[in-house]
Design a protein around this motif. Structure first.
Motif, PDB file in Angstrom:
ATOM      1  N   VAL A  48       0.863  -1.244   0.003  1.00  0.00           N
ATOM      2  CA  VAL A  48       0.017   0.021  -0.068  1.00  0.00           C
ATOM      3  C   VAL A  48       1.030   1.371   0.106  1.00  0.00           C
ATOM      4  N   ASN A  49       1.904   1.173   0.910  1.00  0.00           N
ATOM      5  CA  ASN A  49       2.877   2.430   1.024  1.00  0.00           C
ATOM      6  C   ASN A  49       3.493   2.566  -0.449  1.00  0.00           C
ATOM      7  N   ARG A  50       4.052   1.733  -1.137  1.00  0.00           N
ATOM      8  CA  ARG A  50       4.623   1.808  -2.469  1.00  0.00           C
ATOM      9  C   ARG A  50       3.625   2.189  -3.422  1.00  0.00           C
ATOM     10  N   LEU A  51       2.538   1.670  -3.522  1.00  0.00           N
ATOM     11  CA  LEU A  51       1.412   2.110  -4.503  1.00  0.00           C
ATOM     12  C   LEU A  51       1.057   3.645  -4.213  1.00  0.00           C
ATOM     13  N   ALA A  52       1.067   4.154  -2.966  1.00  0.00           N
ATOM     14  CA  ALA A  52       0.551   5.685  -2.716  1.00  0.00           C
ATOM     15  C   ALA A  52       1.839   6.160  -3.262  1.00  0.00           C
ATOM     16  N   LYS A  53       3.042   5.864  -3.143  1.00  0.00           N
ATOM     17  CA  LYS A  53       4.187   6.756  -3.637  1.00  0.00           C
ATOM     18  C   LYS A  53       4.027   6.849  -5.247  1.00  0.00           C
ATOM     19  N   GLU A  54       3.932   5.584  -5.642  1.00  0.00           N
ATOM     20  CA  GLU A  54       3.616   5.506  -7.252  1.00  0.00           C
ATOM     21  C   GLU A  54       2.388   6.280  -7.806  1.00  0.00           C
ATOM     22  N   LEU A  55       1.431   6.513  -7.057  1.00  0.00           N
ATOM     23  CA  LEU A  55       0.052   7.356  -7.409  1.00  0.00           C
ATOM     24  C   LEU A  55       0.198   8.494  -6.893  1.00  0.00           C
ATOM     25  N   ASP A  56       1.060   9.133  -6.541  1.00  0.00           N
ATOM     26  CA  ASP A  56       1.416  10.548  -5.689  1.00  0.00           C
ATOM     27  C   ASP A  56       0.099  10.835  -4.982  1.00  0.00           C
ATOM     28  N   THR A  57      -0.003   9.730  -4.023  1.00  0.00           N
ATOM     29  CA  THR A  57      -1.140  10.064  -2.933  1.00  0.00           C
ATOM     30  C   THR A  57      -0.854   9.574  -1.584  1.00  0.00           C
ATOM     31  N   ILE A  65      -9.490   3.465  -1.407  1.00  0.00           N
ATOM     32  CA  ILE A  65     -10.009   3.054  -2.618  1.00  0.00           C
ATOM     33  C   ILE A  65     -10.026   1.508  -2.406  1.00  0.00           C
ATOM     34  N   LEU A  66      -9.108   0.765  -1.624  1.00  0.00           N
ATOM     35  CA  LEU A  66      -9.152  -0.530  -1.519  1.00  0.00           C
ATOM     36  C   LEU A  66     -10.436  -1.219  -0.622  1.00  0.00           C
ATOM     37  N   ASP A  67     -11.128  -0.148   0.138  1.00  0.00           N
ATOM     38  CA  ASP A  67     -12.345  -0.417   1.064  1.00  0.00           C
ATOM     39  C   ASP A  67     -13.608  -0.657   0.006  1.00  0.00           C
ATOM     40  N   PRO A  68     -13.872  -1.545  -0.308  1.00  0.00           N
ATOM     41  CA  PRO A  68     -15.320  -1.666  -1.212  1.00  0.00           C
ATOM     42  C   PRO A  68     -16.577  -1.070  -0.740  1.00  0.00           C
ATOM     43  N   GLU A  69     -16.686  -0.631   0.619  1.00  0.00           N
ATOM     44  CA  GLU A  69     -17.866  -0.113   1.053  1.00  0.00           C
ATOM     45  C   GLU A  69     -17.786   1.209   0.942  1.00  0.00           C
ATOM     46  N   ASN A  70     -16.361   1.922   0.617  1.00  0.00           N
ATOM     47  CA  ASN A  70     -16.502   3.546   0.401  1.00  0.00           C
ATOM     48  C   ASN A  70     -16.542   3.886  -0.756  1.00  0.00           C
ATOM     49  N   THR A  71     -17.782   4.410  -1.191  1.00  0.00           N
ATOM     50  CA  THR A  71     -17.852   4.840  -2.579  1.00  0.00           C
ATOM     51  C   THR A  71     -17.110   6.296  -2.805  1.00  0.00           C
ATOM     52  N   SER A  72     -16.542   6.932  -1.717  1.00  0.00           N
ATOM     53  CA  SER A  72     -16.062   8.204  -2.098  1.00  0.00           C
ATOM     54  C   SER A  72     -14.813   8.108  -2.783  1.00  0.00           C
ATOM     55  N   ILE A  73     -14.894   8.245  -4.177  1.00  0.00           N
ATOM     56  CA  ILE A  73     -13.665   8.435  -4.834  1.00  0.00           C
ATOM     57  C   ILE A  73     -13.803   9.451  -6.057  1.00  0.00           C
ATOM     58  N   THR A  74     -12.554  10.122  -6.065  1.00  0.00           N
ATOM     59  CA  THR A  74     -12.734  11.322  -7.145  1.00  0.00           C
ATOM     60  C   THR A  74     -12.383  10.639  -8.539  1.00  0.00           C
ATOM     61  N   LEU A  75     -12.842  11.487  -9.632  1.00  0.00           N
ATOM     62  CA  LEU A  75     -12.332  10.919 -10.935  1.00  0.00           C
ATOM     63  C   LEU A  75     -10.874  11.045 -11.136  1.00  0.00           C
ATOM     64  N   ASN A  76     -10.066  11.946 -10.396  1.00  0.00           N
ATOM     65  CA  ASN A  76      -8.609  12.285 -10.601  1.00  0.00           C
ATOM     66  C   ASN A  76      -8.202  10.877  -9.931  1.00  0.00           C
ATOM     67  N   THR A  77      -8.610  10.225  -8.958  1.00  0.00           N
ATOM     68  CA  THR A  77      -8.016   9.058  -8.479  1.00  0.00           C
ATOM     69  C   THR A  77      -8.495   7.834  -9.028  1.00  0.00           C
ATOM     70  N   ILE A  78      -9.604   7.843  -9.832  1.00  0.00           N
ATOM     71  CA  ILE A  78      -9.803   6.619 -10.622  1.00  0.00           C
ATOM     72  C   ILE A  78      -8.998   6.704 -12.059  1.00  0.00           C
ATOM     73  N   GLU A  79      -8.776   7.886 -12.529  1.00  0.00           N
ATOM     74  CA  GLU A  79      -7.875   8.119 -13.496  1.00  0.00           C
ATOM     75  C   GLU A  79      -6.501   7.673 -13.243  1.00  0.00           C
ATOM     76  N   LYS A  80      -5.965   7.694 -11.991  1.00  0.00           N
ATOM     77  CA  LYS A  80      -4.626   7.295 -11.469  1.00  0.00           C
ATOM     78  C   LYS A  80      -4.601   5.726 -11.300  1.00  0.00           C
ATOM     79  N   VAL A  81      -5.809   5.294 -10.896  1.00  0.00           N
ATOM     80  CA  VAL A  81      -5.971   3.738 -10.510  1.00  0.00           C
ATOM     81  C   VAL A  81      -5.839   3.021 -12.018  1.00  0.00           C
ATOM     82  N   ALA A  82      -6.698   3.768 -12.873  1.00  0.00           N
ATOM     83  CA  ALA A  82      -6.814   3.167 -14.181  1.00  0.00           C
ATOM     84  C   ALA A  82      -5.574   3.168 -14.838  1.00  0.00           C
TER      85      ALA A  82
END
Length: 94
Positions: A48-57, A65-82
């Protein structure tokens, strides 16, 4: 006693009548994102720590993001994950 109101209808119709269709779809989409990200992290053997650095978050943001119950996610974050998942975002209003 069995409520026969919904016999013969599809599940989306039921969710729509209960006014929870959009919420259910949002949860389903978020679960797909969380599952895909978790699977890629496992296959890449990345923390998780390494991914946070790679995604600059932050680590906290990745945990959300990994919490499937938490639907709060920005379009910017979705773009980084995509981008990390080597996927393309397709947004549709139907």
């Amino acid at each position: 006693m069995l409520n026969k109101k919904h016999i013969g209808s599809n599940f989306d119709t039921f969710l729509e009548e209960e006014n929870i269709l959009q919420e259910s779809e949002a949860i389903a989409i978020k679960r797909v994102i969380a599952y895909a990200l978790e699977a890629k992290m496992k296959s890449d053997k990345i923390s998780v720590n390494r991914l946070a650095k790679e995604l600059d978050t932050s680590r906290t943001a990745i945990c959300r993001i990994l919490d499937p119950e938490n639907t709060s996610i920005t379009l910017n974050t979705i773009e980084k994950v995509a981008k990390y998942l080597d996927k393309k975002i397709i947004l549709s209003f139907a």
